[in-house]
Design a protein around this motif. Structure first.
Motif, mmCIF file in Angstrom:
data_model
loop_
_atom_site.group_PDB
_atom_site.id
_atom_site.type_symbol
_atom_site.label_atom_id
_atom_site.label_comp_id
_atom_site.label_asym_id
_atom_site.label_seq_id
_atom_site.Cartn_x
_atom_site.Cartn_y
_atom_site.Cartn_z
ATOM 1 N N LEU A 1 78.738 5.186 -1.614
ATOM 2 C CA LEU A 1 77.883 5.752 -2.844
ATOM 3 C C LEU A 1 78.025 4.599 -4.002
ATOM 4 N N ASP A 2 77.137 4.524 -4.962
ATOM 5 C CA ASP A 2 77.161 3.635 -5.981
ATOM 6 C C ASP A 2 77.628 4.310 -7.242
ATOM 7 N N ILE A 3 78.651 4.576 -7.319
ATOM 8 C CA ILE A 3 79.369 5.383 -8.523
ATOM 9 C C ILE A 3 80.223 4.426 -9.183
ATOM 10 N N ASP A 4 79.770 3.842 -10.295
ATOM 11 C CA ASP A 4 80.346 2.698 -10.901
ATOM 12 C C ASP A 4 82.064 3.017 -11.212
ATOM 13 N N GLY A 5 82.906 2.256 -10.776
ATOM 14 C CA GLY A 5 84.491 2.509 -11.215
ATOM 15 C C GLY A 5 84.891 3.584 -10.535
ATOM 16 N N PHE A 6 84.247 4.257 -9.721
ATOM 17 C CA PHE A 6 84.815 5.635 -8.982
ATOM 18 C C PHE A 6 86.066 5.066 -8.070
ATOM 19 N N GLY A 7 87.188 5.751 -8.158
ATOM 20 C CA GLY A 7 88.303 5.611 -7.056
ATOM 21 C C GLY A 7 88.787 4.394 -7.201
ATOM 22 N N GLY B 1 87.886 18.522 5.424
ATOM 23 C CA GLY B 1 89.529 17.795 5.274
ATOM 24 C C GLY B 1 89.138 16.381 4.650
ATOM 25 N N GLU B 2 88.194 15.631 4.667
ATOM 26 C CA GLU B 2 87.829 14.506 3.844
ATOM 27 C C GLU B 2 88.124 14.921 2.428
ATOM 28 N N SER B 3 88.459 13.912 1.453
ATOM 29 C CA SER B 3 88.410 14.261 -0.181
ATOM 30 C C SER B 3 86.968 13.699 -0.635
ATOM 31 N N LEU B 4 86.488 14.292 -1.604
ATOM 32 C CA LEU B 4 85.545 13.354 -2.122
ATOM 33 C C LEU B 4 85.481 11.946 -2.329
ATOM 34 N N LEU B 5 86.652 11.536 -2.564
ATOM 35 C CA LEU B 5 86.690 10.098 -2.689
ATOM 36 C C LEU B 5 86.553 9.535 -1.177
ATOM 37 N N ASP B 6 86.902 10.227 -0.165
ATOM 38 C CA ASP B 6 86.542 9.641 1.067
ATOM 39 C C ASP B 6 85.207 9.660 1.217
ATOM 40 N N VAL B 7 84.554 10.606 0.840
ATOM 41 C CA VAL B 7 83.080 10.757 0.839
ATOM 42 C C VAL B 7 82.401 9.792 0.075
ATOM 43 N N VAL B 8 82.761 9.235 -0.978
ATOM 44 C CA VAL B 8 82.096 8.374 -1.773
ATOM 45 C C VAL B 8 82.139 7.096 -0.950
ATOM 46 N N ILE B 9 83.489 6.825 -0.404
ATOM 47 C CA ILE B 9 83.680 5.587 0.166
ATOM 48 C C ILE B 9 83.002 5.465 1.761
ATOM 49 N N ASN B 10 83.130 6.584 2.240
ATOM 50 C CA ASN B 10 82.308 6.332 3.603
ATOM 51 C C ASN B 10 80.772 6.439 3.459
ATOM 52 N N GLU B 11 80.357 7.055 2.588
ATOM 53 C CA GLU B 11 78.990 6.840 2.324
ATOM 54 C C GLU B 11 78.429 5.744 1.464
ATOM 55 N N PRO C 1 81.349 12.365 -14.733
ATOM 56 C CA PRO C 1 81.262 12.202 -16.057
ATOM 57 C C PRO C 1 80.524 10.886 -16.645
ATOM 58 N N GLU C 2 80.117 11.229 -18.021
ATOM 59 C CA GLU C 2 79.121 10.029 -18.525
ATOM 60 C C GLU C 2 79.792 8.495 -18.698
ATOM 61 N N SER C 3 81.336 8.711 -18.655
ATOM 62 C CA SER C 3 82.088 7.559 -18.744
ATOM 63 C C SER C 3 83.132 7.848 -17.950
ATOM 64 N N GLY D 1 92.885 6.621 -4.606
ATOM 65 C CA GLY D 1 93.493 7.613 -4.182
ATOM 66 C C GLY D 1 94.832 7.910 -4.353
ATOM 67 N N THR D 2 95.593 7.252 -5.063
ATOM 68 C CA THR D 2 96.762 7.157 -5.360
ATOM 69 C C THR D 2 97.477 7.903 -6.576
ATOM 70 N N LEU D 3 96.309 8.506 -7.126
ATOM 71 C CA LEU D 3 96.734 9.272 -8.308
ATOM 72 C C LEU D 3 97.267 8.428 -9.550
ATOM 73 N N ALA D 4 96.553 7.381 -9.676
ATOM 74 C CA ALA D 4 97.157 6.323 -10.730
ATOM 75 C C ALA D 4 95.971 5.857 -11.567
ATOM 76 N N CYS D 5 94.659 6.505 -11.484
ATOM 77 C CA CYS D 5 93.601 6.019 -12.269
ATOM 78 C C CYS D 5 92.839 7.094 -13.225
ATOM 79 N N SER D 6 92.474 8.040 -12.710
ATOM 80 C CA SER D 6 91.577 9.006 -13.144
ATOM 81 C C SER D 6 90.208 8.819 -12.901
ATOM 82 N N THR D 7 89.792 7.537 -12.284
ATOM 83 C CA THR D 7 88.262 7.250 -12.306
ATOM 84 C C THR D 7 87.441 7.931 -11.189
#
Ligand code: FES
Length: 164
Positions: free
Chosen positions: A82-88, A70-80, A152-154, A92-98
């Protein structure tokens, strides 16, 4: 009311350590008194219900974490954390595509359907592929256990490209 008062006296007198609230909260006794059924719902999934997710970060590092169905992959990145530059960036408001992620074919086929809104935002993502999705729109299920999500690479933040 007399019955309730009598039961209250009885609980204090003969049960001593056993509080009235505890008695009322138990499914059988509480249901008998209130005429309602009660049940307990666990808020935390069992450890075995967790879904393993492998992120391949921009530098090629593999990050393995567990999320809940039920968690989104964005939730997982936030909850854990994770150091993924610029992610989310838009949270989650569908406004960035990061939160753009690339999946293997077999995993991609198991993901839920893509909405028009997600498709519009994906079109603005850097390095779009046929198996791209937005991490904020992909929710975990047990069938996705062990999935690999490549970052993705960028990254392209659609909000900045729309702003010029
Ligand atoms: S977090 Fe911005 S579109 Fe997914």
């Amino acid at each position: 009311m007399a019955l309730v008062a009598a039961l209250r006296r009885l609980s204090h007198a003969s049960l001593g350590f056993y509080s009235w609230r505890a008695a009322a909260a138990t499914p059988t006794f509480g249901a008998w008194i209130t005429g309602q059924r009660s049940f307990t719902v666990g808020s935390q999934p069992l450890r075995s219900d967790k879904v393993t997710v492998h992120f391949i970060n921009r530098d090629g590092d593999k990050i393995t974490v567990k999320g809940s169905p039920g968690e989104s992959l964005l939730d997982v990145v936030i909850n854990e954390d994770l150091d993924i530059d610029g992610f989310g960036a838009c949270e989650g408001t569908l406004a960035c595509s990061t939160c753009h992620l690339i999946f293997e074919d077999d995993v991609f086929k198991k993901l839920g359907r893509i909405t028009d809104e997600e498709m519009d935002m994906l079109d603005l993502a850097y390095g779009l592929t046929d198996t791209s999705r937005l991490g904020c729109q992909v929710c975990l299920s047990k069938s996705l256990d062990g999935l690999v999500a490549k970052v993705p690479e960028s990254v392209a933040d659609a909000r900045q490209s729309q702003d010029g």
